[in-house]
Scaffold this motif. Structure first.
Motif, PDB file in Angstrom:
ATOM      1  N   ASP A 144      -0.189  53.306 -24.040  1.00  0.00           N
ATOM      2  CA  ASP A 144       0.602  52.139 -24.438  1.00  0.00           C
ATOM      3  C   ASP A 144      -0.021  51.511 -25.680  1.00  0.00           C
ATOM      4  O   ASP A 144      -1.242  51.339 -25.735  1.00  0.00           O
ATOM      5  CB  ASP A 144       0.635  51.127 -23.290  1.00  0.00           C
ATOM      6  N   PRO A 145       0.780  51.140 -26.679  1.00  0.00           N
ATOM      7  CA  PRO A 145       0.223  50.547 -27.911  1.00  0.00           C
ATOM      8  C   PRO A 145      -0.596  49.283 -27.676  1.00  0.00           C
ATOM      9  O   PRO A 145      -1.452  48.935 -28.504  1.00  0.00           O
ATOM     10  CB  PRO A 145       1.464  50.244 -28.751  1.00  0.00           C
ATOM     11  N   ASN A 146      -0.343  48.596 -26.587  1.00  0.00           N
ATOM     12  CA  ASN A 146      -1.011  47.322 -26.328  1.00  0.00           C
ATOM     13  C   ASN A 146      -2.252  47.463 -25.453  1.00  0.00           C
ATOM     14  O   ASN A 146      -2.738  46.483 -24.902  1.00  0.00           O
ATOM     15  CB  ASN A 146      -0.024  46.346 -25.668  1.00  0.00           C
ATOM     16  N   GLN A 147      -2.767  48.683 -25.339  1.00  0.00           N
ATOM     17  CA  GLN A 147      -3.976  48.918 -24.561  1.00  0.00           C
ATOM     18  C   GLN A 147      -5.200  49.000 -25.472  1.00  0.00           C
ATOM     19  O   GLN A 147      -5.089  49.139 -26.697  1.00  0.00           O
ATOM     20  CB  GLN A 147      -3.843  50.225 -23.769  1.00  0.00           C
ATOM     21  N   ILE A 148      -6.367  48.947 -24.866  1.00  0.00           N
ATOM     22  CA  ILE A 148      -7.619  49.146 -25.589  1.00  0.00           C
ATOM     23  C   ILE A 148      -8.675  49.652 -24.613  1.00  0.00           C
ATOM     24  O   ILE A 148      -8.707  49.251 -23.442  1.00  0.00           O
ATOM     25  CB  ILE A 148      -8.110  47.838 -26.267  1.00  0.00           C
ATOM     26  N   VAL A 149      -9.513  50.583 -25.075  1.00  0.00           N
ATOM     27  CA  VAL A 149     -10.653  51.076 -24.308  1.00  0.00           C
ATOM     28  C   VAL A 149     -11.901  50.507 -24.949  1.00  0.00           C
ATOM     29  O   VAL A 149     -12.053  50.567 -26.184  1.00  0.00           O
ATOM     30  CB  VAL A 149     -10.703  52.615 -24.309  1.00  0.00           C
ATOM     31  N   ILE A 150     -12.776  49.945 -24.142  1.00  0.00           N
ATOM     32  CA  ILE A 150     -13.996  49.335 -24.672  1.00  0.00           C
ATOM     33  C   ILE A 150     -15.226  49.988 -24.051  1.00  0.00           C
ATOM     34  O   ILE A 150     -15.162  50.586 -22.985  1.00  0.00           O
ATOM     35  CB  ILE A 150     -14.027  47.810 -24.423  1.00  0.00           C
ATOM     36  N   TYR A 175      -5.439  40.091 -41.362  1.00  0.00           N
ATOM     37  CA  TYR A 175      -4.082  39.624 -41.640  1.00  0.00           C
ATOM     38  C   TYR A 175      -3.112  39.970 -40.516  1.00  0.00           C
ATOM     39  O   TYR A 175      -1.952  39.584 -40.549  1.00  0.00           O
ATOM     40  CB  TYR A 175      -3.553  40.170 -42.973  1.00  0.00           C
ATOM     41  N   ASN A 176      -3.549  40.691 -39.516  1.00  0.00           N
ATOM     42  CA  ASN A 176      -2.743  40.937 -38.318  1.00  0.00           C
ATOM     43  C   ASN A 176      -3.545  40.535 -37.094  1.00  0.00           C
ATOM     44  O   ASN A 176      -4.739  40.865 -36.986  1.00  0.00           O
ATOM     45  CB  ASN A 176      -2.363  42.417 -38.203  1.00  0.00           C
ATOM     46  N   THR A 177      -2.906  39.821 -36.174  1.00  0.00           N
ATOM     47  CA  THR A 177      -3.542  39.437 -34.916  1.00  0.00           C
ATOM     48  C   THR A 177      -2.649  39.890 -33.763  1.00  0.00           C
ATOM     49  O   THR A 177      -1.430  39.704 -33.805  1.00  0.00           O
ATOM     50  CB  THR A 177      -3.752  37.919 -34.846  1.00  0.00           C
ATOM     51  N   PHE A 178      -3.273  40.503 -32.760  1.00  0.00           N
ATOM     52  CA  PHE A 178      -2.490  40.972 -31.619  1.00  0.00           C
ATOM     53  C   PHE A 178      -3.369  40.973 -30.379  1.00  0.00           C
ATOM     54  O   PHE A 178      -4.613  40.927 -30.470  1.00  0.00           O
ATOM     55  CB  PHE A 178      -1.926  42.379 -31.879  1.00  0.00           C
ATOM     56  N   ASP A 179      -2.743  41.012 -29.218  1.00  0.00           N
ATOM     57  CA  ASP A 179      -3.447  41.057 -27.946  1.00  0.00           C
ATOM     58  C   ASP A 179      -3.443  42.483 -27.396  1.00  0.00           C
ATOM     59  O   ASP A 179      -2.442  43.201 -27.510  1.00  0.00           O
ATOM     60  CB  ASP A 179      -2.797  40.128 -26.925  1.00  0.00           C
ATOM     61  N   SER A 180      -4.554  42.879 -26.807  1.00  0.00           N
ATOM     62  CA  SER A 180      -4.664  44.205 -26.197  1.00  0.00           C
ATOM     63  C   SER A 180      -5.253  44.074 -24.802  1.00  0.00           C
ATOM     64  O   SER A 180      -6.209  43.317 -24.585  1.00  0.00           O
ATOM     65  CB  SER A 180      -5.542  45.130 -27.041  1.00  0.00           C
ATOM     66  N   LYS A 181      -4.696  44.829 -23.859  1.00  0.00           N
ATOM     67  CA  LYS A 181      -5.174  44.815 -22.473  1.00  0.00           C
ATOM     68  C   LYS A 181      -6.186  45.946 -22.276  1.00  0.00           C
ATOM     69  O   LYS A 181      -5.938  47.093 -22.653  1.00  0.00           O
ATOM     70  CB  LYS A 181      -4.003  44.988 -21.510  1.00  0.00           C
ATOM     71  N   VAL A 182      -7.305  45.593 -21.669  1.00  0.00           N
ATOM     72  CA  VAL A 182      -8.353  46.584 -21.423  1.00  0.00           C
ATOM     73  C   VAL A 182      -7.871  47.568 -20.362  1.00  0.00           C
ATOM     74  O   VAL A 182      -7.591  47.201 -19.224  1.00  0.00           O
ATOM     75  CB  VAL A 182      -9.657  45.906 -20.963  1.00  0.00           C
ATOM     76  N   SER A 183      -7.757  48.849 -20.765  1.00  0.00           N
ATOM     77  CA  SER A 183      -7.243  49.890 -19.867  1.00  0.00           C
ATOM     78  C   SER A 183      -8.332  50.849 -19.412  1.00  0.00           C
ATOM     79  O   SER A 183      -8.118  51.672 -18.519  1.00  0.00           O
ATOM     80  CB  SER A 183      -6.138  50.679 -20.555  1.00  0.00           C
ATOM     81  N   GLY A 184      -9.500  50.784 -20.041  1.00  0.00           N
ATOM     82  CA  GLY A 184     -10.567  51.709 -19.681  1.00  0.00           C
ATOM     83  C   GLY A 184     -11.917  51.214 -20.162  1.00  0.00           C
ATOM     84  O   GLY A 184     -12.007  50.478 -21.155  1.00  0.00           O
ATOM     85  N   ILE A 185     -12.965  51.612 -19.440  1.00  0.00           N
ATOM     86  CA  ILE A 185     -14.342  51.300 -19.821  1.00  0.00           C
ATOM     87  C   ILE A 185     -15.043  52.615 -20.146  1.00  0.00           C
ATOM     88  O   ILE A 185     -15.047  53.544 -19.337  1.00  0.00           O
ATOM     89  CB  ILE A 185     -15.110  50.568 -18.698  1.00  0.00           C
ATOM     90  N   LEU A 186     -15.606  52.664 -21.309  1.00  0.00           N
ATOM     91  CA  LEU A 186     -16.236  53.876 -21.826  1.00  0.00           C
ATOM     92  C   LEU A 186     -17.750  53.760 -21.732  1.00  0.00           C
ATOM     93  O   LEU A 186     -18.324  52.726 -22.093  1.00  0.00           O
ATOM     94  CB  LEU A 186     -15.815  54.074 -23.288  1.00  0.00           C
ATOM     95  N   GLN A 187     -18.387  54.797 -21.232  1.00  0.00           N
ATOM     96  CA  GLN A 187     -19.849  54.838 -21.310  1.00  0.00           C
ATOM     97  C   GLN A 187     -20.242  54.851 -22.782  1.00  0.00           C
ATOM     98  O   GLN A 187     -19.610  55.523 -23.595  1.00  0.00           O
ATOM     99  CB  GLN A 187     -20.382  56.087 -20.613  1.00  0.00           C
ATOM    100  N   ASP A 188     -21.260  54.088 -23.133  1.00  0.00           N
ATOM    101  CA  ASP A 188     -21.667  54.008 -24.536  1.00  0.00           C
ATOM    102  C   ASP A 188     -21.801  55.409 -25.132  1.00  0.00           C
ATOM    103  O   ASP A 188     -22.359  56.310 -24.500  1.00  0.00           O
ATOM    104  CB  ASP A 188     -22.999  53.267 -24.673  1.00  0.00           C
TER     105      ASP A 188
END
Length: 788
Positions: A144-150, A175-188
């Protein structure tokens, strides 16, 4: 029997303490250095090897040529490349587009805010590459475009022990601001990965924000593909080669695939050359490691065989009293192996003590693999070979002599043995002199880099990401900053002026020939960019606030004008992505990347709505004061956005990090090589002086002065050093010429460099020889002749 051999070996070592220390010390230092080097080499070769799909993963490379036939290579490809490759080439099973690392601003609720470095990537990123997801499914985390993995570290910084999954973070690129939902946690990401990132945002989001990313003329993204198991790489490359040109009528580019695991070591692709990059340094230090180990072993063997020659009477006596040849062989081999084992133990101890400091210098986390069978096996084989070869001469050759000859000392008169030792001395100093030359060349190339006029002033320039609030109030924000004490100039850009990688082949200009294609690097800027960066106007003018149409006009560099074949560029029409304007100025060429890269055509656009980074030039000595004021103004305009800045000078350290590391390591390793070589030379000179003790005493009694006595010993070794220099010069010239090819802008190999290296080498050798020679010449002749 073994106990007896060890007891005799111990007595021999105590009797000849100096030679024992030289032997053990030289081999210990050599082995320890080789261990450290090979740990570094092993770590370098392990990068990106952990991916499970490595055998079928390839990076797409673009080979571009301009109208003058100049070839350039790069990993950057246009956005539509990946989907088109999968659709049209059956052997390509999957693809993934990956952006270059980008630093974005993040904020979680009203809590933590900061800047994080990461990438945008397609949905299959975690399927193709083996990065470990602690939470989330590889198939779903980027769907999903609104996801993010951190990463774990990201989560720890922002969520203070909360479960981040499902939480929403606010992201801004200026110049662009958007919200993203955390979908995954990545091992460093592991240190063995060439990709380092703390977040991954779906590439589909990038396409929604930036329409230009669907343009075939803009090569900005890395693209990796996965081939089917039965695919033939050569045939796939044949299909891919014309792919770009088939989709963009004016682009003169060829495409080919490079194994993904080669991206790190073979990142420097040059026309007509074997791929280079960090592999050059890996090979260089592999050679240096082997060489250091070799000369340490040579010294060990050289001194062992030299000392063995004076033990012929001992051998004769042992044979007279009934010793068998097997017993003598066992004795000499025991001594040699024992010295080698002691050296190995010392080497492991020294390497362990130096490893933390070496890891810090190399910017790596290295450990001694004491439990690894391969490491221990290699060390054992090295010690066994060194001990066997060094012990073989006295064991096999001297033990065969008849007692009568041995007691008369006739066994030492072996011209082959003397010649062999001379060859070893020449070899050692050949390599030592070559390393001295290499160190000088590296030093002067780095000095050249540091002092080359880059065409722009990077000193005292602060680089700062701005928030969307500031982006919408650019003029007001800039005016307040200008009023601060210590501020000289202010402007905006979309990227760091010293690290521009965005390029396009779309521009059309007046006078362009049909079918002609030229790649342009480009930078979106605000007003006053030229003055802020200290660029020099060669023709025309800078952008003006009083001329509203300047947002459609362009400033080019000298190279662009030359390659566009424009004799009078000012006023010529220029079309960039449909924005038709004219060329109003030409700036002198400036280095917008490192000196590894050639300056290509460059276009500066006044396009404030596409910037997002602030450039502030401070007055000399006023930077700290200016930063305090800048932070206050920034927080006034955008208190919710992190104040995160850097200096353009920092780019220099990053761009030439490898060269700085190589220069530093080369200094250390050259010093070690010289030390080991001189240690061996010192031992041989001492041995020679000892053998000539009576001759020196007789000559001194007959009236020889100190200079003549010193010359007696020096003349045996200085010709060898001279021969070594003659051999070293062409070897070093060839190797350093190849190294310098990685720099488009480089020093020339002037004769004085080789002359200086020669003087240094001769001085070091002369100092080593003279010390022991003078000591022998000053000795009391009575002590030498009292037994006669």
């Amino acid at each position: 029997m073994l106990k007896n051999h060890l007891k005799i070996a111990s007595r021999v070592f105590r009797k000849h303490k100096l030679y024992t220390l030289i032997n053990i010390g030289g081999l210990t230092v050599g082995l320890a250095t080789a261990i450290l080097i090979f740990l570094w080499v092993k770590d370098e070769r392990s990068v990106d090897q952990f991916h499970q799909n490595a055998a079928t993963l390839y990076a797409v490379i673009q080979e571009s040529s301009n109208n003058q036939g100049v070839l350039t290579y790069g990993h950057n490809t246009p956005g539509p490349m990946g989907p088109a490759l999968k659709e049209e080439i059956p052997e390509i099973e999957n693809y993934c587009r990956i952006s270059n690392p980008q630093t974005l601003a993040f904020r979680y609720s009203d809590g933590h805010k900061g800047m994080e470095n990461g990438i945008w990537a397609d949905e299959l990123f975690f399927d193709l590459l083996s990065f470990n997801l602690l939470q989330g499914s590889t198939r779903d985390v980027l769907s999903d475009p609104n996801q993010i993995v951190i990463s774990e570290s990201f989560a720890a910084r922002y969520f203070n022990g909360e479960d981040p999954l499902g939480k929403v973070v606010t992201v801004s690129d200026g110049y662009n601001t958007f919200d993203s939902k955390v979908s995954g946690i990545l091992q460093d990401t592991p240190a063995s990965s060439s990709l380092q990132f703390d977040y991954v945002i779906p590439f589909s989001k990038f396409l929604l924000i930036h329409e230009w990313a669907q343009n075939w003329g803009s090569s900005t993204f890395n693209c990796i593909v996965q081939l089917t198991p039965e695919a033939n790489l050569s045939r796939v490359n044949e299909k891919i080669e014309p792919f770009f040109t088939e989709h963009h009528e004016v682009v003169k580019s060829k495409m080919f695939l490079q194994p993904f695991t080669d991206r790190y070591l073979y990142g420097n692709l040059k026309p007509g050359r074997i791929p280079g990059g960090r592999i050059t340094y890996v090979r260089l230090f592999t050679f240096i490691g082997l060489f250091i180990l070799l000369i340490a072993c040579i010294n060990f063997m050289n001194l062992a065989t030299a000392r063995a020659g004076i033990r012929t009477k001992e051998i004769g006596v042992r044979k007279v009293v009934g010793a068998h040849r097997k017993s003598l062989i066992a004795q000499f081999m025991t001594e040699a192996m024992l010295l080698a084992l002691l050296s190995a133990g010392g080497a492991l101890l020294v390497a362990g003590l130096l490893l933390p400091a070496f890891s810090q210098i190399a910017d790596k986390t290295l450990t001694l693999p004491l439990a690894a069978p391969n490491f221990l096996g290699a060390l054992f084989i090295t010690i066994a070979i060194t001990g066997f070869v060094s012990g073989s001469y006295p064991a096999l050759f001297l033990s065969a002599f008849k007692p009568v000859r041995s007691l008369k000392g006739q066994a030492v008169k072996n011209s082959g043995e003397v010649l062999f030792r001379k060859v070893l001395v020449v070899f050692q100093f050949t390599m030592s002199a070559a390393l001295v030359i290499a160190t000088l060349v590296i030093y002067y190339q780095i000095h050249y880099i540091k002092n080359t006029n880059l065409g722009m002033d990077r000193e005292n320039v602060i680089f700062l990401s701005i928030s969307p609030k500031i982006f919408n109030l650019q003029e007001a924000f800039a005016n307040e900053i200008k009023a601060l004490p210590g501020i000289a100039e202010v402007s905006y850009a979309n990227d760091r002026p010293s690290r521009v990688y965005a390029n396009t082949r779309d521009p059309i200009w007046e006078g362009r020939q049909e079918g002609e294609s030229l790649g342009f690097e480009f930078l979106f800027t605000g007003h006053n960019f030229v003055n802020t960066m200290g660029l020099k106007i060669k023709e025309g003018r800078d952008f003006s606030r009083d001329i509203g149409t300047d947002t459609l006009n362009y400033i080019l560099n000298e190279t662009a004008v030359e390659m566009m074949n424009l004799e009078d560029p000012l006023g010529k029409e220029f079309d960039f992505w449909g924005r038709k304007g004219e060329i109003i100025g030409v700036v002198e060429d400036f280095h917008y990347r490192s000196l590894h890269d050639k300056i290509d055509p460059f276009v500066i656009l006044l396009w404030p709505e596409n910037t997002g980074q602030l450039l502030v030039k401070t007055l000399p000595g006023e930077t700290s004061h200016a930063l305090a004021g800048l932070k206050d103004v920034f927080n006034k305009f955008s208190p919710e956005y992190p104040f995160d800045y850097s200096f353009l000078d920092d780019d220099f350290e990053r761009d030439y990090k490898s060269e700085m590391l190589i220069g530093k390591l080369a200094n250390y390793f050259t010093a070690i090589v010289i030390f080991i070589s001189c240690l061996g030379l010192f031992g041989l000179v001492s041995f020679t002086a000892e053998r000539k003790t009576k001759e020196i005493g007789i000559r001194k009694v007959l009236g020889a002065n100190l200079a003549q006595l010193v010359g007696l010993i020096t003349k045996e070794f200085m010709p060898l050093v001279t021969i070594a220099l003659i051999v070293a010069v062409p070897i070093a010239w060839y190797l350093m010429k190849q190294w310098l090819q990685d720099f488009y802008y480089r020093i020339s190999l002037e004769p004085w460099i080789f002359m200086v290296a020669g003087v240094i080498s001769v001085a070091i050798a002369m100092g080593t020889i003279s010390y022991q020679s003078i000591k022998a010449g000053l000795a009391n002749p009575v002590d030498a002749l009292k037994n006669e």
